[in-house]
Scaffold this active site. Structure first.
Site, PDB file in Angstrom:
ATOM      1  CE  LYS A  28      -3.716  -0.379   2.638  1.00  0.00           C
ATOM      2  NZ  LYS A  28      -5.136   0.048   2.369  1.00  0.00           N
ATOM      3  NE  ARG A  98      -7.082   2.951   4.480  1.00  0.00           N
ATOM      4  CZ  ARG A  98      -7.477   4.060   4.130  1.00  0.00           C
ATOM      5  NH1 ARG A  98      -6.760   5.172   4.305  1.00  0.00           N
ATOM      6  NH2 ARG A  98      -8.791   4.166   3.871  1.00  0.00           N
ATOM      7  N   GLY A 107      -6.518 -10.479   7.752  1.00  0.00           N
ATOM      8  CA  GLY A 107      -6.209 -10.954   9.071  1.00  0.00           C
ATOM      9  C   GLY A 107      -5.586 -10.034  10.045  1.00  0.00           C
ATOM     10  NE  ARG A 354      -5.946  -4.353  -2.846  1.00  0.00           N
ATOM     11  CZ  ARG A 354      -6.405  -4.669  -1.624  1.00  0.00           C
ATOM     12  NH1 ARG A 354      -5.427  -4.930  -0.691  1.00  0.00           N
ATOM     13  NH2 ARG A 354      -7.675  -4.980  -1.639  1.00  0.00           N
ATOM     14  CG  HIS A 470     -13.741 -11.649   4.427  1.00  0.00           C
ATOM     15  ND1 HIS A 470     -14.149 -12.955   4.584  1.00  0.00           N
ATOM     16  CD2 HIS A 470     -12.361 -11.338   4.865  1.00  0.00           C
ATOM     17  CE1 HIS A 470     -12.837 -13.503   4.951  1.00  0.00           C
ATOM     18  NE2 HIS A 470     -11.901 -12.481   5.101  1.00  0.00           N
ATOM     19  CB  SER A 779      11.636 -42.025 -12.945  1.00  0.00           C
ATOM     20  OG  SER A 779      10.390 -41.422 -12.932  1.00  0.00           O
ATOM     21  CE1 TYR A 866       9.516 -38.332 -16.632  1.00  0.00           C
ATOM     22  CE2 TYR A 866      11.480 -38.756 -17.998  1.00  0.00           C
ATOM     23  CZ  TYR A 866      10.404 -39.126 -16.965  1.00  0.00           C
ATOM     24  OH  TYR A 866      10.796 -40.252 -16.548  1.00  0.00           O
TER      25      TYR A 866
END
Ligand code: PEP
Ligand code: MG
Length: 894
Positions: A28, A98, A107, A354, A470, A779, A866
């Site tokens: 922010k 903030r 959270g 953002r 939310h 492998s 791979y």
């Protein structure tokens, strides 16, 4: 004495920070600085750095001495810019406080608005604004918010007081309250705070400010933030920043407003502004869902059949300015933005920008569109999409032709469909998930406390809240289907049921949620398999042209093999042949083979199994036409194929014609204390060579048939499991070569094949130099390699690994994401030593990690040929392999 710079100012067309300083200023703060530097209208303020957060915790939750003078100076500067003074009775500066971590983090303490108000400054604000009602409304909001998030007074206290007051005075809406009403409410609020805390609400504005700053830093380590960090792999050491910013008011009358917007649709990716705004309101009103927000554009309003004016209609000039800002931001950041803004008395202010969170579908469309628009190049488009998020698109959708008993419709908040049992609490959702049940979490609304429940549920349903609530935002981020704001549903938490249109749905009943249409459906609905087309196919094509590693699949059924090919698999990396033994049509013969007394007795049932195995392999070879197929010979201990309980033994005795007591004895003989470390893998092949010989014959004969059928040579790779010693491999290789020679002679054809081994035991990794003398390929079986390196049983780990993660003993389940330090070191050693003997040895991975993006990056680093993963993960692996090859840290928002 050297001082550290803890505080960075922004606003007024310039800033000390920039977007590139995200680690120091948080997302922010860095973006507020960047917007200021771009000359966009940003209310002035300052950011206290994430380094201060770290210093605060390192120093026993004390601030360094040089912080406070820097805050004072920055605050004075803000005051000077806006022409007001913090704490001044006549002309008070008000600020918002903030949090702002590097990655957006629900959270944590989020926001305190209107800070700096007290019994005296509120009068100054009223006089300056010429609006008493506005000033007292702001003050009561501040008391409510500050008391809740900083002082820990439950918000119900305030809601209760307000509801009571409204009842008492027969007022229905908050807007009906006048200045004197708010005065009265404020007195009651303050009284309640004193009762709850035993001390009055702080009147000293500096105490308020430091209280809020402390609350942000304190919330970095609260339980909710810790859960979120764990789920998203965010290190605790990152810390959060704090942003203090001059208030602008969206609640100053009808020419003021506040809103949130995405520059493109975050659900579909469509290039159209998407968002909501509220006239005469403050930011939290939009998110809280107390008032129903209005559309930004006229088009969106008409689509929503809403008769309240859109921003485009109500404030056309400010709207145009906002659109211009969006275009500027997209061009500058070269990504879709999620912004917050406020209009104070017809003047636009930007409060945040953002990178916007988006569904996988939107991420693909936005990346592809932006590349076509020339905003980004193909490589950046590849890096823009989180491979794991593709999972959302690789799951079934509701069959449009199936009957649907639609009981309600809400907002299509997060796409995808799922069916599950109804539960009403997050704890219950988590408990059900651990029992392997699929549940739909049904809540009036969700809050950060519900993160674990939302994660555990297959879908989420809320009765309140809009597209930016939310529930909607978090569900989209997690890739869970979500329908929000289903106002017609009445939930009764106590009775554990909900009702809608006369239908009652109880806890445990099955419902289906379609997050793409907003439908809530009673019962289960048949689903359709996903397709890879449109933007998805375009991006995959770009990814393919930038990746080095091949992507194979782990498949043993024709359905899985065909699905994987549809998703772009370039061969089979692991065909677990034991799965073919469990088939109903052959289990009797398999059991007869296991129960036979000697090799001779085993041959007859093996003869019965042979044609069936041959046909299995033929089908796989045909589906994989021209692509390599690695077939692993039998791996699990034989007792896995035998019955366990007396009833099962009785049944098997009837089907096989073998006496029950003999069966029971054989089951007893084969019992092992540690089956994972017992008689399995190549050890079976050594004890019962005729099993591997039968399998080798089935493979060779199938390859001849398939080559005839398809006209393409079959690329056969035979793989021996659980090898620890070269001698094991040599013995078995000799037998397979002998079978090949016999088949060649019988059929008069030359067979082309390779024999290799799994590297899934630490000893094999260490002895790779010698083993590579015999093995033509390796492998990595990282499931067993993780199990044996840690000494943790892969079947029993769940009971304690969750606890390990909660207690931060480990940050990741090593069976999900490769432990690159330990287990990975063995992989590295094996790769190096194998190459010393056989420089061009083919190296692949076929453990579950082959579909995990972080593990794929590690495979790229080691130069494996791979990765092989389950069919539905093939597109994820294709993208992850391309990103690893581009070897740039992705700029994705976490
Ligand atoms: C492995 O161990 O990683 C592997 C692929 O084999 P399995 O899971 O069948 O033991
Ligand atoms: Mg294994």
């Amino acid at each position: 004495m050297t001082t550290t710079k803890w505080v960075y100012s922004f606003g007024d067309g310039k800033a000390e920070g920039a977007a590139s300083m995200r680690n120091l200023l948080g997302g922010k703060g860095a973006n507020l600085a960047e917007m200021s530097n771009l000359g966009l209208p940003v209310p002035p303020g300052f950011t206290i750095t994430t380094e201060l957060c770290t210093a605060f915790y390192d120093n026993d939750r004390q601030y360094p001495d040089d912080l406070s003078p820097q805050v004072d100076a920055a605050l004075a500067h803000v005051g000077k810019t806006v022409g007001a003074t913090f704490g001044d009775k006549q002309n008070p500066l008000l600020v918002s406080v903030r949090s702002g971590a590097r990655a957006s983090m629900p959270g944590m303490m989020d926001t305190v608005l209107n800070l700096g108000l007290n019994d005296e400054t509120v009068l100054g604000l009223a006089a300056r604004a010429g609006d008493e009602r506005f000033a007292f409304d702001s003050y009561r909001r501040f008391i409510q918010m500050y008391s809740n998030v900083v002082l820990g007074v439950d918000h119900h206290n305030f809601e209760e007081i307000l509801e009571y007051y409204k009842d008492e005075h027969e007022l229905t809406l908050d807007t009906h309250l006048k200045a004197d009403d708010w005065r009265d409410v404020i007195a009651r609020y303050k009284k309640r705070v004193t009762e709850e805390l035993g001390r009055p609400f702080p009147q000293d504005v500096n105490e308020q400010l430091w209280g809020a700053i402390g609350a942000v830093f304190g919330s970095w380590r609260n339980a909710r933030a810790e859960t979120y960090r764990r789920l998203h792999n965010i290190p605790e050491s990152w810390g959060t920043a704090v942003n203090v910013q001059a208030m602008v008011f969206g609640n100053m009358g009808e020419t003021s407003a506040t809103g949130v917007a995405f520059t493109r649709n975050p659900s579909t990716g469509e290039h159209a502004i998407y968002g909501e705004f509220l006239v005469n309101a403050q930011g939290e009103d939009v998110v809280a869902g107390i008032r129903t927000p209005q559309s930004l554009t006229k088009k969106a309003r008409l689509e929503a059949k809403d008769n309240k004016a859109s921003m485009e209609e109500a404030m056309p000039e400010v709207f145009d300015e906002l659109i211009a800002v969006f275009a500027r931001l997209e061009k500058h950041y070269r990504d879709m933005q999620d912004v917050e803004f406020t209009v104070q008395d017809a003047k636009l202010w930007m409060l945040q920008t953002r990178a916007g969170k988006r569904t996988a579908k939107a991420a693909l469309k936005i990346a592809v569109d932006m590349a076509h628009e020339g905003l980004i190049d193909e490589k950046l488009a590849i890096l823009r999409v989180d491979p794991a998020s593709l999972d959302q698109l690789l799951h079934p959708t509701l069959d449009p032709d199936a009957a649907r008993d639609v009981i309600a419709t809400g907002l299509p908040a997060s796409p995808g469909a799922a069916s599950g049992e109804v539960v009403f609490s997050s704890d219950e959702a988590a408990a059900a998930k651990s029992e392997g049940r699929s549940v739909v979490l049904v809540r009036i609304e969700t809050s950060p406390e519900d993160i674990h429940g939302m994660h555990s549920a297959v879908a989420i349903l809320t009765t309140r809240g809009g597209m930016t609530s939310h529930a909607a935002v978090v569900a989209r981020g997690m890739g869970r289907p979500c329908v929000s704001g289903v106002g017609s549903i009445r939930i009764d938490y106590k009775a554990e049921q909900f009702t809608v249109m006369g239908v009652t749905v109880k806890k445990g009943d099955i419902i289906t949620i379609d997050g793409s249409t907003g439908q809530v459906i009673k019962g289960e609905v048949p689903m359709l398999q996903p397709e890879l087309s449109g933007d998805f196919a375009t991006l995959m094509g770009w990814a393919d042209s930038h990746r080095r590693m091949k992507i194979r699949t782990n498949a043993e059924t024709p359905f899985d093999a065909a699905t994987a090919r549809k998703f772009g698999a370039e061969g089979i990396g692991l065909c677990r042949t034991e799965h073919m033994f469990f088939d109903d049509s052959r289990i009797v013969a398999v059991r007869q083979m296991i129960l036979a007394d000697d090799a001779k007795g085993r041959r007859a049932p093996l003869e019965k199994i042979l044609p069936m195995q041959r046909d299995d392999f033929r089908q796989l070879f045909v589906i994989m036409k021209g692509l390599p197929v690695t077939i692993r010979l039998l791996d699990p201990p034989l007792h896995e194929f035998l019955p366990k309980t007396p009833e099962e033994i009785e049944q098997v005795s009837v089907s096989t014609g073998i006496a029950a007591d003999k069966l029971a004895r054989r089951v007893q003989d084969l019992h092992e204390f540690n089956p994972m470390l017992g008689h399995r893998g190549c050890r079976l092949g050594i004890t019962y060579p005729e099993i591997y010989e039968m399998q080798a014959r089935a493979i060779f004969e199938a390859s001849i048939e398939a080559a005839k059928e398809t006209g393409e040579p079959v690329i056969t790779e035979i793989m021996i499991p659980l090898v620890a010693m070269k001698a094991e491999l040599d013995l078995l290789k000799g037998k397979i070569i002998a079978v090949a020679a016999a088949v060649e002679k019988e059929k008069g054809t030359k067979l082309v094949y390779q024999i290799g081994t799994m590297i899934e035991l630490p000893r094999a990794a260490l002895m790779a130099r010698q083993i590579a003398e015999s093995a033509e390929f390796f492998s990595f079986g990282t499931n067993d390699l993780t199990q044996t390196t840690y000494g943790i049983s892969r079947d029993d780990s769940a009971s304690f690994l969750n606890d390990y993660m909660a207690k931060k003993v480990i940050s990741q389940d090593p069976f999900v994401s490769l432990d690159t330090e330990g287990v990975g070191e063995l992989v590295r050693i094996a790769a190096e030593r194998g190459r010393q003997t056989r420089p061009d040895i083919k190296l692949g991975i076929c453990g579950e990690h082959g579909g995990d993006p972080a593990s794929i990056a590690f495979c790229e680093e080691l130069g494996l040929s791979y990765v092989s993963c389950s069919p539905y993960r093939v597109p994820i692996a294709r993208l992850a392999a391309a990103q690893s090859a581009l070897s740039v840290t992705t700029e994705r928002d976490v």
